[in-house]
Design an enzyme around this catalytic site. Structure first.
Site, PDB file in Angstrom:
ATOM      1  N   GLU A 274     -10.888 -91.921   1.076  1.00 46.80           N
ATOM      2  CA  GLU A 274      -9.715 -92.184   0.247  1.00 46.80           C
ATOM      3  C   GLU A 274      -8.927 -93.403   0.728  1.00 46.80           C
ATOM      4  O   GLU A 274      -7.702 -93.356   0.891  1.00 46.80           O
ATOM      5  CB  GLU A 274      -8.820 -90.943   0.183  1.00 46.80           C
ATOM      6  CG  GLU A 274      -9.551 -89.737  -0.387  1.00 46.80           C
ATOM      7  CD  GLU A 274      -8.683 -88.500  -0.584  1.00 46.80           C
ATOM      8  OE1 GLU A 274      -7.773 -88.277   0.215  1.00 46.80           O
ATOM      9  OE2 GLU A 274      -8.940 -87.771  -1.563  1.00 46.80           O
ATOM     10  N   ASP A 353     -12.445 -79.862  -2.977  1.00 46.28           N
ATOM     11  CA  ASP A 353     -11.154 -80.033  -2.313  1.00 46.28           C
ATOM     12  C   ASP A 353     -10.232 -78.825  -2.476  1.00 46.28           C
ATOM     13  O   ASP A 353      -9.284 -78.883  -3.263  1.00 46.28           O
ATOM     14  CB  ASP A 353     -10.469 -81.292  -2.876  1.00 46.28           C
ATOM     15  CG  ASP A 353      -9.297 -81.740  -2.025  1.00 46.28           C
ATOM     16  OD1 ASP A 353      -9.152 -81.217  -0.912  1.00 46.28           O
ATOM     17  OD2 ASP A 353      -8.541 -82.616  -2.472  1.00 46.28           O
ATOM     18  N   GLU A 381      -1.939 -76.424  -1.904  1.00 47.76           N
ATOM     19  CA  GLU A 381      -1.959 -77.605  -2.772  1.00 47.76           C
ATOM     20  C   GLU A 381      -2.444 -77.286  -4.189  1.00 47.76           C
ATOM     21  O   GLU A 381      -1.812 -77.677  -5.172  1.00 47.76           O
ATOM     22  CB  GLU A 381      -2.846 -78.682  -2.136  1.00 47.76           C
ATOM     23  CG  GLU A 381      -2.992 -79.923  -2.985  1.00 47.76           C
ATOM     24  CD  GLU A 381      -3.811 -81.023  -2.304  1.00 47.76           C
ATOM     25  OE1 GLU A 381      -4.230 -80.836  -1.143  1.00 47.76           O
ATOM     26  OE2 GLU A 381      -4.019 -82.064  -2.942  1.00 47.76           O
TER      27      GLU A 381
HETATM   28  C1  GCU Z   1      -6.682 -84.055  -0.770  1.00 44.35           C
HETATM   29  C2  GCU Z   1      -5.204 -84.252  -0.819  1.00 44.35           C
HETATM   30  C3  GCU Z   1      -4.771 -85.455  -0.072  1.00 44.35           C
HETATM   31  C4  GCU Z   1      -5.360 -85.432   1.341  1.00 44.35           C
HETATM   32  C5  GCU Z   1      -6.854 -85.261   1.278  1.00 44.35           C
HETATM   33  C6  GCU Z   1      -7.500 -85.065   2.622  1.00 44.35           C
HETATM   34  O1  GCU Z   1      -7.325 -85.027  -1.538  1.00 44.35           O
HETATM   35  O2  GCU Z   1      -4.771 -84.308  -2.144  1.00 44.35           O
HETATM   36  O3  GCU Z   1      -3.379 -85.470  -0.039  1.00 44.35           O
HETATM   37  O4  GCU Z   1      -5.045 -86.592   2.026  1.00 44.35           O
HETATM   38  O5  GCU Z   1      -7.155 -84.123   0.534  1.00 44.35           O
HETATM   39  O6  GCU Z   1      -7.894 -83.944   2.909  1.00 44.35           O
HETATM   40  O7  GCU Z   1      -7.647 -86.004   3.381  1.00 44.35           O
END
Ligand code: GCU
Length: 666
Positions: A274, A353, A381
């Site tokens: 990400e 996730d 979440e």
């Molecule tokens: C999810 C989450 C993010 C987090 C990511 C992770 O995508 O929405 O906020 O950073 O997981 O586990 O790194």
């Protein structure tokens, strides 16, 4: 009151037995002191008994009543404890002071669960060693005080780019030590800005204070680090793990860090995930990246926990062959056996996730020569964000009990992550934490059951979720049959209820983008995140068989064949694995569409019942807690209706098919 003590309230059980409590102990370590302090608080509150002076071990033999804390080599496990109590004489022994502390917490817990009125007549024996070597909480706290995916206020570790050291930290340490947590990652996995500099002079002093406090409760401090720190902190041109300058930078840095924080446990790393930096930039592998760090911190017995949440988040929704679910396996399976022994791969429970329902990640059954750790999320979440009640322990128990068929025996997830399967010692369980600086720590008072439950389950993976729930209710709310029954019933139903009114049959998502709260069926459908349901007017679901993305074949047999076969695939995961027509018949005799309608009506009705059930507890639980929770149950009831109607209308409009029971669809 600034904050509650959650389950460490030690409510008075009886006044029957208020004689002085005698404690015998020769140990002078900090952890033993914490154990003694806890006994003092516990017995004072539970029975009104005070401790005037801690006596010497030798005096115990001739005494009539009292508690002895002692180290013994008869016990081999580092965190194991042994308790023997009979007629007012109680011995808590262990190889280490941490073991003794766990024994103390167990005594206090059992006195409450069993509602022991007279300690002097109590008979109790227990010997226990934790199931998992590492039992960790991962906080996603940012240095500005915000918490990524935090639903219970601000951070109590950081504020305005400063590290906080205050009384609340001790309350936190007591709480999590009482359920056996032995590792805490303080900062968010997304390490940016000031957080990159946590490993620099500016913060060492305070981090060392926290580390020392935690260690006195048997907890090791860990930090999330930025893979690009050599560039951002060190001014190097690259962060290439195979570059000699980079390696040297980390070696020097490690030396400096452990000089300042000698008890540090190690690093948690989110790399090439990400948008975070990682070894891919330099054409290197995750093994190159993790091993370089691991070698730098090995002299200090540091551990690198490397996350497997690596996938392409720039996907084209038109592309039906690329599958985010495949990514963990595709990225890490080729590296099996290549990691240093002080590297642990941390794998999320499912391949996507933290959805309300997902299959277990195929990596657990696939990697054979790599240390593994299970990552769960108690921050809700995707499961109601601590505004809806969702007790996740029954779900976690299923995950731990999942048979991966990696071997003929010891092939469950719980065997693998505890080290039983491959004889590993660097492994265990982690949860993304659900705490913040709210009065009750977790936003929803009932969400504390997940914090408590995660710790208890990680310590003993054989415990049953209902027993854990009962323990938590009794310690938090005291002994009142109606309170216990009501809260336990709500907790035990809550996960399935939440699933019923949200995304159906394992498909997941359908949430508002970014915030991940509230229904938006197509919110992520035409986006880049790889989280699609592929619904049209005829069918819904993702084909993950050989005809589709081929994800099924990442599992060992017979799982691969079972998941690939619509008829044998567990129905709660049907849409995760298959693209099926709305009139496909389920084993219940209902079509997929009718199942969606029915579960959504049922789920919303159950949420409304929770609200009513809670109202009946007025006057029986603490008024502040009652009001806070009432508000949340009211919101959940309304929000579940929203979910019900948005989801049902979506499919009604796609298909034009009425509800068989004639209920109103919009
Ligand atoms: C999810 C989450 C993010 C987090 C990511 C992770 O995508 O929405 O906020 O950073 O997981 O586990 O790194």
């Amino acid at each position: 009151m600034e904050y509650t003590n959650c389950w460490l309230q030690y409510r008075r059980i009886s006044d029957k037995n208020i004689a002085e409590l005698e404690i015998y102990c020769d140990l002078d370590g900090k952890t033993a002191s914490c154990g003694i302090e806890e006994l003092k608080i516990g017995f004072q509150e539970l029975y009104g008994r005070v401790v005037k002076k801690v006596k010497q071990e030798t005096e115990f033999k001739n005494c009539e009543k009292g508690i002895l804390l002692k180290i013994t080599t008869d016990i081999s496990g580092k965190e194991e404890y042994c308790i023997q109590c009979e007629e007012g004489k109680c011995v808590i022994s262990a190889l280490t002071e941490t073991g003794i502390l766990y024994g103390v917490f167990s005594v206090l817990r059992n006195l409450q669960i069993q509602q022991v009125e007279d300690f002097n007549t109590w008979t109790y024996a227990e010997r226990k060693s934790p199931s998992n070597p590492l039992r960790m909480l991962n906080h996603w706290d940012n240095m500005d005080g915000s918490i990524e995916r935090g639903y219970s206020g601000e951070s109590f570790f950081f504020c305005k780019n400063e590290v906080l050291v205050n009384e609340r930290l001790k309350a936190y340490a007591r709480m999590i030590a009482s359920v056996g947590i032995n590792g805490v990652v303080l900062n968010n996995v997304n390490v940016k800005g000031a957080a990159t500099a946590l490993i620099s002079e500016r913060y060492y002093e305070k981090l060392q204070l926290i580390s020392e406090l935690f260690l006195s409760y048997g907890i090791k401090l860990f930090l999330s680090i930025n893979f690009a720190a050599p560039m951002e902190l060190g001014g190097l041109a690259v962060a290439d793990p195979c570059n000699e300058g980079v390696m040297q930078w980390w070696r020097k840095k490690a030396n400096e860090i452990w000089d300042n924080i000698p008890g540090l446990g190690g690093f948690l790393v989110k790399a090439d995930s990400e948008g975070r930096p990682g070894p891919f930039t330099y054409g290197r592998t995750h093994a190159d990246g993790a091993n370089m760090l691991a070698r730098a911190i090995a002299p200090y017995e540091g551990i690198v926990i490397w996350r497997c949440f690596v996938y392409n988040c720039q996907q084209n929704w038109r592309d039906t062959k690329t599958d985010r679910a495949r990514a963990g396996y595709d990225n890490f399976m080729p590296l099996d056996g290549m990691f240093e022994d002080n590297v642990i791969l941390q794998i999320k429970n499912g391949p996507m996730d933290f959805q309300v329902r997902e299959p277990v990640s195929p990596l657990f059954g696939a990697l054979k020569n790599t240390n593994m750790m299970l990552e769960l999320q108690i921050a809700q979440e995707y499961t109601g964000q601590q505004r809806h009640v969702c007790y996740l322990i029954p779900w976690f128990q299923q995950i731990l009990g999942f048979n991966t068929f990696c071997k003929s025996e010891h092939s469950k997830v719980s065997d693998i992550v505890s080290g039983r399967t491959y004889n590993q010692k660097n492994c265990g369980m982690a949860a993304v934490a659900n705490t913040g600086n709210d009065v009750n720590w977790t936003g929803h008072d009932l969400a504390a059951a997940n914090l408590y439950g995660f710790g208890r389950l990680a310590f003993d993976t054989e415990l049953n979720p209902e027993c854990i729930g009962t323990e938590w209710v009794l310690q938090t709310f005291g002994f009142h049959e109606k309170v216990k029954e009501t809260i336990l019933t709500i907790l035990m139903k809550s996960w399935l209820t939440y699933e019923k009114y949200t995304s159906p049959l394992g498909i997941g998502w359908m949430v508002k983008p970014n915030v991940h709260y509230g229904p938006d069926v197509d919110g992520y459908e035409y986006d880049r995140w790889g989280t699609y349901h592929r619904a049209d007017h005829k069918a819904i679901g993702v084909d993950r068989t050989e005809m589709g993305t081929g994800y099924c074949s990442q599992y060992n047999e017979p799982l691969a064949s079972i998941f690939a076969d619509r008829k044998r695939c567990p129905e709660e995961l049907l849409l995760f694995f298959h693209h099926v027509e709305y009139d496909y018949m389920l084993s219940t005799g209902k079509t997929v569409l009718q199942h969606i309608y029915d579960t959504h009506f049922e789920g919303a009705a159950e949420a409304a019942q929770f609200y009513e059930m809670w109202q009946k507890l007025k006057g029986l639980v603490d008024e502040d807690c009652y009001q806070r929770t009432l508000e949340r149950f009211h919101h959940q009831k309304e929000h579940a209706l929203e979910w019900r109607d948005v989801i049902n209308s979506y499919f009604y409009r796609k298909t034009g098919v009425d509800d068989k029971k004639g209920r109103l669809l919009y």
